[in-house]
Design an enzyme around this catalytic site. Structure first.
Site, short mmCIF file in Angstrom:
data_model
loop_
_atom_site.label_atom_id
_atom_site.label_comp_id
_atom_site.label_asym_id
_atom_site.label_seq_id
_atom_site.Cartn_x
_atom_site.Cartn_y
_atom_site.Cartn_z
N ASP A 730 32.89 47.59 37.50
CA ASP A 730 33.83 47.39 38.60
C ASP A 730 33.44 46.07 39.29
O ASP A 730 32.42 45.45 38.93
CB ASP A 730 33.78 48.58 39.57
CG ASP A 730 35.04 48.64 40.43
OD1 ASP A 730 35.75 47.63 40.54
OD2 ASP A 730 35.32 49.71 41.00
C1 BGC Z 1 38.25 48.49 42.53
C2 BGC Z 1 38.80 48.53 41.12
C3 BGC Z 1 39.62 47.29 40.86
C4 BGC Z 1 38.75 46.07 41.10
C5 BGC Z 1 39.46 44.75 40.86
C6 BGC Z 1 37.54 47.18 42.82
O1 BGC Z 1 37.21 47.08 44.16
O2 BGC Z 1 37.37 49.57 42.71
O3 BGC Z 1 39.58 49.68 40.93
O4 BGC Z 1 40.11 47.31 39.56
O5 BGC Z 1 38.30 46.09 42.45
O6 BGC Z 1 40.36 44.47 41.85
#
Ligand code: BGC
Length: 810
Positions: A730
């Site tokens: 993530d």
């Molecule tokens: C979120 C993800 C997301 C990523 C990119 C993170 O903060 O938890 O679900 O895909 O950011 O934006």
């Protein structure tokens, strides 16, 4: 509007009613035609199309309930009420922001970090309910989002005094009254039990208001069912913890959702799998058969009412009591009928393999089935079933021996005292031979292709690490998931550092494709115009942050390009259709937009289990049940990946079931709960959909970050499941980590060493750390060249898989 936007809008409008769940139906709807309508409630004009955060899609427009009714020819008679509510709402929003600023000051943190995703509780107010007409709607909305969990307070999980008073008054006052729930998850409806027509509209993206009008007028009909138990708030189990800053103990073990309610015999207001239609259905006599380890149940479903409709038949299995405790029942299979006109019937087929019902025996590190009789129950919700047969297994079997993973939580799981049993002696039964399990085939362990491994072996240390760290494009833009230069507003991309390995562009979801609406281009790439922050929280930036954001913001120069994407129903709504084919259709819709804008990987579907209704991102997720989650996610995956060059990224792997301190909190749970509940949906999606990529979660599990959990990333994903896709983290940005907590943030070197191929969004610091670790200068963090080669090889395989079809087609 472009043609693709129109087509996608039409497709969703036709299908979205499948995602709505009718909870109560007195027969006052559908209406005979549009007329005067009194419209009240927080979601009437301020309709929520989907929750906040990275899952919020920047669509060109979306239809509110008020607009949808007007488009359909209704005359809304409560303009004055709606205008007055606008003022109430604006004032409440100001107070809400003020409170966040004050709290942030007290806690010495940034208001934006504290406030992101926090839902504004509904205020109390008194406005006259004097709209003309004999028909009224009260649209109750709730919002939540990434960064914060929901709260069991009035205005969030609970209803406010105003809502209760007004809903009850409207039920009395109008001949046709419907309570419409524009929510992403349960609210406690106990105080408004007198309401006689209740519809979960959910949050359906672009078409929300129009789709509701279609249903009110009977131009379509709701056919969704709950994917999560809706109970009175005090009835939800409090056995395990929730929202721990450092640790959250999943003491309830496998007893999540209906597995808990059914086992302890507690009735939920609206049980898992429940949902009415305008019409009624009856199930005929079921036929049961077995072949190998496979069980098939066929059952005729008839429409016995006055309207067309579709129903979802659900098959639940109750395993015999044995050495291991078991839930009263678990969902084994489901099937949805096509449209049935009054009087029509259709025979649906439900299939599953007995091995899928196996329990995980921690002592033996094996999936096992114990000897005895498994009772099969068939029905149209988890609480409306009848026994349709049984499966006998004369001896216990070890279905599959595996390796222990996931660590230990330091507590024993809660176990229910007894389980209600009924007599299933005289029911049709089939017998499965233990020998049949020997014929089951398991996947071969996965490895990158030979081509990728050979290429990786020729790369320098810098090139290898370059492939494993996302492209860095400035601190704050990376934090807010907008770090791509190929596609404006896309969440990130990999680095094009090795000849012949193109960059992979990744954009968020899951409620559509999240891109910037407008952008300009120069020699450095594409630049989003306007803020790419999730809506509603810009006000929480400090003056310094605002200044910084403005500096980052590009001024329009030269040509301005547009990227309008379609907002599809939120994850929970899609799952409420109980229709993997609809999920597939939505996947195809998104893939068409990915092709249009040049995105390779969609950061969706999100498929964490609804462990507690308080999780702030549940609306993005699918269900409390892993089978349903896995099947819907597999449907979405097939839809997207039918389009060569487009891949999904299933997320957040694993046990990301709360938002509180999400970067540095540990979900502590037994291996049994981990395997039976939290990994199972991912396993099903991988087996049935073969997703191109997977995103690990921010949190830790039993004290180790999931992105650094070699046992699960290597042993489970590669060896047990034989999956060859790309693992990425993530969006880990160390500057937003909390200081002084029990756990650190996840880091690049240990993540890559554990088999995480791409550390996202990437920074020079992450790059330097991984490189030094590989050169033996990383202190306690070790990273071997072999580990980096394997990770880099998976990145190359993915880049080739998603780009080479274009070369071939030239
Ligand atoms: C979120 C993800 C997301 C990523 C990119 C993170 O903060 O938890 O679900 O895909 O950011 O934006």
């Amino acid at each position: 509007m472009h043609d693709y936007e129109k087509q996608h809008y039409e497709l969703l409008r036709r299908n979205a009613p499948e995602c709505m769940v009718l909870l109560k139906n007195r027969g006052d709807f559908p209406l005979s035609g549009p007329g005067e309508i009194a419209l009240y409630g927080s979601g009437a004009r301020h309709t929520v199309k989907g929750g906040t955060g990275s899952g919020d899609v920047n669509s060109r427009f979306f239809i509110t309930v008020e607009q949808g009714l007007q488009n359909a020819g209704f005359t809304v008679t409560t303009g004055a009420w709606l205008d007055a509510y606008d003022k109430v709402c604006a004032a409440a929003h100001e107070r809400f922001l003020e409170e966040i600023r004050r709290e942030a000051k007290e806690k010495h943190t940034m208001p934006i970090l504290l406030g992101m995703g926090r839902a504004m509780p509904e205020p109390n107010y008194a406005l006259p309910l004097d709209g003309r007409g004999d028909t009224a709607l009260y649209v109750l909305s709730r919002n939540s989002g990434e960064g914060n969990d929901r709260r069991s307070i009035p205005g969030d999980v609970l209803l406010t005094e105003t809502e209760i008073r007004d809903i009850l008054a409207l039920q009395e006052k109008y001949a046709h009254f419907m309570l419409v729930l524009n929510v992403g998850g349960p609210v406690d409806l106990t105080p408004v039990a007198a309401a006689e027509n209740i519809l979960i509209l959910s949050q359906l993206g672009t078409v929300t208001g129009d789709a509701l009008a279609d249903v009110l007028l009977g131009r379509s009909y709701p056919s969704g069912k709950l994917t999560t138990t809706w109970a009175a708030w005090p009835d939800y189990p409090m056995i395990g913890g929730f929202g721990g800053e450092d640790d959250t103990d999943y003491r309830e073990g496998i007893y999540v959702g209906y597995r808990y309610f059914d086992t302890v015999g507690k009735a939920a207001a609206y049980p898992f799998g429940f949902g009415l239609g305008y019409t009624s259905f009856a199930l005929g006599a079921a036929e049961l058969s077995a072949e190998g380890t496979g069980i098939t149940v066929r059952v005729p479903v008839s429409n016995t009412g006055r309207f067309p409709g579709r129903d979802t038949v659900q098959l639940y299995a109750s395993l015999p009591e044995g050495r291991l405790d078991r839930p009263y029942q678990t969902l084994a299979a489901f099937a949805k009928t096509g449209e049935l006109k009054p009087g029509e019937s259709e025979t649906v087929t439900l299939r599953f393999g007995m091995e899928e019902l196996a329990s995980y025996d921690e002592k033996a590190a094996a999936w096992v089935l114990e000897a005895g009789r498994t009772i099969l129950r068939l029905g149209t919700s988890s609480r409306d079933t009848s026994v349709c047969g049984a499966v006998d297994l004369k001896e216990g079997v070890t279905v599959r021996k595996v390796t222990r993973v996931g660590g230990v939580p330091g507590f024993a799981d809660w176990k229910p005292e007894t389980r209600a049993h009924e007599d299933a002696e005289n029911v049709p039964a089939v017998t499965i031979s233990p020998a049949a399990f020997a014929a089951l085939k398991w996947p071969e362990p996965a490895a990158p292709s030979e081509r990728a491994r050979k290429k990786a072996a020729t790369l320098s240390a810098e090139e290898l690490i370059g492939l494993c760290i996302g492209k860095f494009s400035g601190g704050f833009t990376s934090v807010i998931g907008s770090a791509s230069t190929h596609v404006a507003g896309a969440a990130g991309e990999s680095i094009e550092s090795v000849d012949g390995v193109p960059a992979l562009v990744m954009a968020d979801g899951p409620a559509g494709l999240r891109l910037a609406q407008k952008y300009t281009k120069d020699e450095k790439g594409c630049h989003a115009l306007g803020s790419t922050m999730p809506a509603g929280f810009e006000e929480l930036f400090s003056p310094a942050q605002r200044w910084f954001m403005q500096k980052l913001e590009k001024k329009p120069k030269g040509e301005i390009f547009e990227q309008y994407c379609t907002a599809i129903p939120i994850g929970t709504a899609l799952a409420q259709s109980w229709n993997p084919a609809l999920a597939e259709l939505c996947g195809e819709l998104v893939a068409e937009e990915m092709e249009h804008f040049g995105v390779h990987l969609w950061l969706a579907p999100a498929m964490n289990i609804h462990r507690s209704i308080l999780c702030g991102r549940n609306f993005e997720y699918l269900s409390e049940d892993p089978l349903l989650s896995g099947k819907i996610a597999a449907g979405i995956t097939r839809g997207v990946q039918k389009h060569p060059g487009c891949g999904v990224t299933i997320k957040h792997f694993f046990c990301n079931n709360q938002e509180t301190n999400r970067y540095q909190t540990s979900s502590n749970l037994s291996e049994r709960a981990l395997r039976e509940i939290y990994l199972r949906g991912f396993a099903i999606c991988i087996r049935e959909g073969d997703p191109v990529a997977l995103m690990t979660s921010y949190n830790l599990v039993n004290g180790v970050h999931t992105s650094e959990r070699r046992d699960v990333l290597k042993t489970v994903l590669r060896e047990e499941w034989g999956w060859r896709g790309l693992v990425m983290t993530d969006w880990i940005v160390s500057m937003i980590g909390k200081r002084g907590g029990k756990y650190r943030m996840a880091k690049s070197a240990p993540s890559i060493a554990a088999g995480n191929s791409l550390f996202m969004p990437g920074s020079p610091g992450d790059y330097r750390m991984a490189l030094s670790a590989m050169q033996g200068k990383g202190g306690k963090h070790m990273l071997t060249r072999g580990e980096a080669e394997t990770c880099a090889a998976y990145v190359m395989d993915t880049a080739w898989r998603l780009t080479e079809h274009k070369e071939e087609n030239r």
